[in-house]
Scaffold this motif. Structure first.
Motif, PDB file in Angstrom:
ATOM      1  N   VAL A  65       0.841  -1.241  -0.108  1.00 42.29           N
ATOM      2  CA  VAL A  65       0.061  -0.193   0.084  1.00 42.29           C
ATOM      3  C   VAL A  65       0.958   1.317  -0.143  1.00 42.29           C
ATOM      4  N   MET A  66       2.006   1.352   0.861  1.00 43.26           N
ATOM      5  CA  MET A  66       2.778   2.410   1.166  1.00 43.26           C
ATOM      6  C   MET A  66       3.419   2.640  -0.517  1.00 43.26           C
ATOM      7  N   GLU A  68       2.447   2.004  -3.465  1.00 40.17           N
ATOM      8  CA  GLU A  68       1.348   2.411  -4.289  1.00 40.17           C
ATOM      9  C   GLU A  68       1.299   3.777  -3.937  1.00 40.17           C
ATOM     10  N   ARG A  69       1.309   4.294  -2.686  1.00 42.46           N
ATOM     11  CA  ARG A  69       0.988   5.602  -2.295  1.00 42.46           C
ATOM     12  C   ARG A  69       2.301   6.549  -2.546  1.00 42.46           C
ATOM     13  N   PHE A  70       3.458   5.905  -2.609  1.00 43.88           N
ATOM     14  CA  PHE A  70       4.604   6.654  -3.114  1.00 43.88           C
ATOM     15  C   PHE A  70       4.465   7.283  -4.574  1.00 43.88           C
ATOM     16  N   ASP A  72       2.382   8.977  -5.386  1.00 39.12           N
ATOM     17  CA  ASP A  72       1.746  10.472  -5.279  1.00 39.12           C
ATOM     18  C   ASP A  72       2.819  11.370  -4.933  1.00 39.12           C
ATOM     19  N   GLU A  91       1.645  17.446   5.200  1.00 38.16           N
ATOM     20  CA  GLU A  91       1.247  16.431   4.099  1.00 38.16           C
ATOM     21  C   GLU A  91       1.893  15.234   4.157  1.00 38.16           C
ATOM     22  N   LYS A  94       1.761  11.253   7.252  1.00 36.48           N
ATOM     23  CA  LYS A  94       1.231   9.813   6.877  1.00 36.48           C
ATOM     24  C   LYS A  94       2.438   9.111   6.385  1.00 36.48           C
ATOM     25  N   TYR A  95       3.337   9.731   5.669  1.00 34.83           N
ATOM     26  CA  TYR A  95       4.288   8.851   4.995  1.00 34.83           C
ATOM     27  C   TYR A  95       5.413   8.972   6.014  1.00 34.83           C
TER      28      TYR A  95
END
Ligand code: HEC
Length: 202
Positions: A65-66, A68-70, A72, A91, A94-95
């Motif tokens: 999941v992380m 995939e978020r990377f 962004d 912002e 969460k990362y």
């Protein structure tokens, strides 16, 4: 009825006789098969082989999941501005969790849960051994220090962002001065630069 009589078992309890009524063959085979299955299951999931079992599976899902978020945030650069943004821009909160979990998985055994130090130096004070500026943290995490006493992590993380986010997480420990931490090592270095938010494109 005589055939039923033959089926009577030859013992009696409190005057009660019982039929010898065996379980059906399919039931017994089902039982045997579940026994065999349990052995196979146990060997596969519980014999200590890395990467099996629900915890490893959970970790893989979170990592996935992380990753995939990377997408962004793109590939973060090892610059001072980037590190400051990762530390202080909400912002990135969460990362930063990636940095936190990376630290908790790989670093606590030497640096302590809160960075208070152990085998490795205390990272909650203002003293550092090899760090002079923010970007040095990335360099030390990637390449290690003191001939491997601090191991290099360059090839061990799944994505370059992991290193940056872990560095930001470590940098934020500075000044927390955890009680009972390891005595200061190295020298006092200047404070981290002030974070100046950049105007956003959108
Ligand atoms: C096997 C023990 C060990 C592990 C695991 C370890 N470190 Fe270290 N680390 C050290 C030692 C020892 C030093 C001091 C090296 C030296 O003398 O310069 C150090 C130094 C550092 C420094 C520089 C501190 C300073 O004062 O200059 C940073 C930053 C750091 N480690 C971050 C990490 C991070 C992040 C991780 C996990 C990804 C990690 N370390 C895992 C042992 C370890």
């Amino acid at each position: 009825m005589s055939s039923q009589k033959d089926l009577l078992s030859d013992h009696a309890y409190d005057g009660i006789q019982e039929y010898d009524n065996p379980l059906p063959g399919w039931w017994k085979w089902l039982f045997v098969l579940t026994c065999i299955f349990s052995v196979v299951y146990w060997v596969y999931f519980h014999s200590g082989v890395d990467g099996r079992g629900i915890h490893a599976e959970y970790d893989r899902h979170v990592a996935q999941v992380m990753l995939e978020r990377f997408g962004d945030i793109g590939v973060l650069e090892a610059t001072e501005e980037q590190l400051l943004a990762a530390m202080y821009d909400p912002e990135f909160d969460k990362y930063l969790k990636v940095g936190e979990s990376t630290f908790k998985t790989n670093c606590v055994q030497c640096h302590g849960v809160a960075g208070e130090g152990g085998v490795g130096p205390n990272m909650t004070d203002d003293h550092y051994k090899t760090i002079k500026e923010l970007t040095d943290i990335v360099r030390v995490i990637e390449n290690g220090a003191a001939n491997g006493a601090m191991p290099p992590w360059k090839t061990r993380f799944s994505h370059p962002n992991v290193t940056i986010l872990t560095a930001a997480y470590v940098a934020k420990m500075r000044g927390t001065n955890v009680a009972g931490g390891k005595s200061p090592e190295g020298t006092v270095i200047p404070p981290w630069p002030k974070y100046v938010p950049q105007p956003k494109d959108n």
